[in-house]
Design an enzyme around this catalytic site. Structure first.
Site, PDB file in Angstrom:
ATOM      1  N   PRO A  90       0.844  -1.207   0.000  1.00  0.00           N
ATOM      2  CA  PRO A  90       0.000   0.000   0.000  1.00  0.00           C
ATOM      3  C   PRO A  90       0.876   1.253   0.000  1.00  0.00           C
ATOM      4  CG  PRO A  90      -0.582  -1.490   1.810  1.00  0.00           C
ATOM      5  CD  PRO A  90       0.690  -2.000   1.217  1.00  0.00           C
ATOM      6  N   GLU A  91       0.515   2.221  -0.824  1.00  0.00           N
ATOM      7  CA  GLU A  91       1.264   3.466  -0.882  1.00  0.00           C
ATOM      8  C   GLU A  91       0.466   4.565  -0.167  1.00  0.00           C
ATOM      9  OE1 GLU A  91       2.985   4.199  -4.750  1.00  0.00           O
ATOM     10  OE2 GLU A  91       3.261   2.070  -5.107  1.00  0.00           O
ATOM     11  N   LYS A 118       3.074   6.664   4.593  1.00  0.00           N
ATOM     12  CA  LYS A 118       2.406   5.372   4.698  1.00  0.00           C
ATOM     13  C   LYS A 118       2.023   5.041   6.144  1.00  0.00           C
ATOM     14  CE  LYS A 118       5.263   3.770   0.847  1.00  0.00           C
ATOM     15  NZ  LYS A 118       6.273   2.763   0.440  1.00  0.00           N
ATOM     16  N   CYS A 166       5.019   0.429 -24.774  1.00  0.00           N
ATOM     17  CA  CYS A 166       4.820   1.722 -24.125  1.00  0.00           C
ATOM     18  C   CYS A 166       3.583   2.381 -24.739  1.00  0.00           C
ATOM     19  CB  CYS A 166       6.046   2.596 -24.359  1.00  0.00           C
ATOM     20  SG  CYS A 166       5.776   4.349 -24.040  1.00  0.00           S
ATOM     21  N   CYS A 189      10.204   3.130 -19.875  1.00  0.00           N
ATOM     22  CA  CYS A 189      10.327   3.072 -21.329  1.00  0.00           C
ATOM     23  C   CYS A 189      11.689   3.620 -21.712  1.00  0.00           C
ATOM     24  CB  CYS A 189       9.223   3.879 -22.007  1.00  0.00           C
ATOM     25  SG  CYS A 189       9.541   4.037 -23.793  1.00  0.00           S
ATOM     26  N   CYS A 222      11.107   6.858 -24.188  1.00  0.00           N
ATOM     27  CA  CYS A 222      10.474   8.071 -23.629  1.00  0.00           C
ATOM     28  C   CYS A 222      11.243   8.599 -22.425  1.00  0.00           C
ATOM     29  CB  CYS A 222       9.047   7.782 -23.195  1.00  0.00           C
ATOM     30  SG  CYS A 222       7.930   7.398 -24.547  1.00  0.00           S
TER      31      CYS A 222
HETATM   32 ZN   LIG Z   1       7.798   5.143 -24.767  1.00  0.00          ZN
END
Ligand SMILES: [Zn+2]
Length: 257
Positions: free
Chosen positions: A2-3, A55, A230, A252, A255
């Protein structure tokens, strides 16, 4: 795991269920708390506030007593109507608080402790936490100061997970925020300008605030999507363990170059 958004969402539901409501009973079924006498110590008290930092979740009772919880990988909070079926086995309940209208249940701990308010202030684990990414006002200067005090050779993706630098971001939102801002999680923090580090934290904050509002998560762009295209450029998403804890990061390579 859990965040911060999950914890803030739970805090909101627990607050609604407990603050201003008479507590009918409080039980600690887990054997670990058998001799702690929490029901006696908390008898007759009401809940003044429920809040979260990163948290960590705090249920604050009248008379200076606070329940502190951290779910780590396994724990969960549940808020139910009386008689409603719980989503985990009652055998896994560590704490059950009942009002006329709700049952608030903490399952599987693993960090659940009753402390005085003054102890919560001086507890080293809590005092060391960075600014909460979900605070009403994000303390960006404190975030940058703590980031720059940290090891400059550390990858920025790993650094963003350090709760001493900024509290509340976990592995999912770290990966998504780096992707959203085109930040390579493997770049050494020394080579990441303040503006880019801040952009990533703001992206995490925006996405997490939406998650708190709606109580659910959007479909991730890169998290847990190793080998899949992506969504922006069709390059295959990569995954590799990062940092001392070897948490898998997803990115990615095009990117986020
Ligand atoms: Zn990408």
């Amino acid at each position: 795991m859990p965040e911060g958004d999950t914890i803030h969402y739970a805090a909101r539901r627990i607050r609604t269920a407990l603050v201003g409501h008479h507590i009918r009973s409080l039980e600690t079924p887990h054997p670990r708390h058998r001799f702690d006498r929490w029901p006696e110590r908390l008898a007759g008290r009401s809940v003044e506030a429920v809040d979260a930092h990163g948290k960590h979740l705090f249920v604050r009772f009248t008379g200076d007593l606070t329940l502190h919880s951290h779910l780590r990988m396994t724990g969960k909070w549940g808020v139910y109507a009386p008689g409603q079926r719980w989503r985990r086995s009652p055998r896994r309940a560590w704490l059950v608080i009942r009002t006329d209208e709700h049952e608030v249940v903490q399952f599987d701990g693993p960090v659940l402790e009753l402390m005085t308010d003054s102890r919560t202030r001086f507890d080293q684990r809590l005092a060391a936490l960075g600014p909460d990414v979900l605070a009403d006002e994000l303390d960006e200067r404190a975030f940058l100061r703590r980031l720059r005090e940290d090891d400059p050779t550390r990858g920025i993706g790993d650094a963003l997970l350090d709760q001493r630098t900024v509290a509340g971001i976990g592995n999912l939102w770290k990966a998504e925020a780096c992707f959203a801002t085109g930040l390579d999680p493997w770049r050494r923090t020394a080579e990441v300008p303040d503006a880019e580090a801040l952009a990533a934290v703001r992206a995490a904050r925006d996405a997490m605030r939406q998650s708190v509002e709606r109580g659910l998560r959007v479909k991730p762009a890169v998290y847990d999507r190793a080998g899949l295209p992506c969504p922006r450029c069709d390059t295959r998403v990569r995954a590799r363990g990062q940092g001392e804890d070897n948490r898998t990061t997803f990115w990615c390579p095009r990117c986020q170059a």
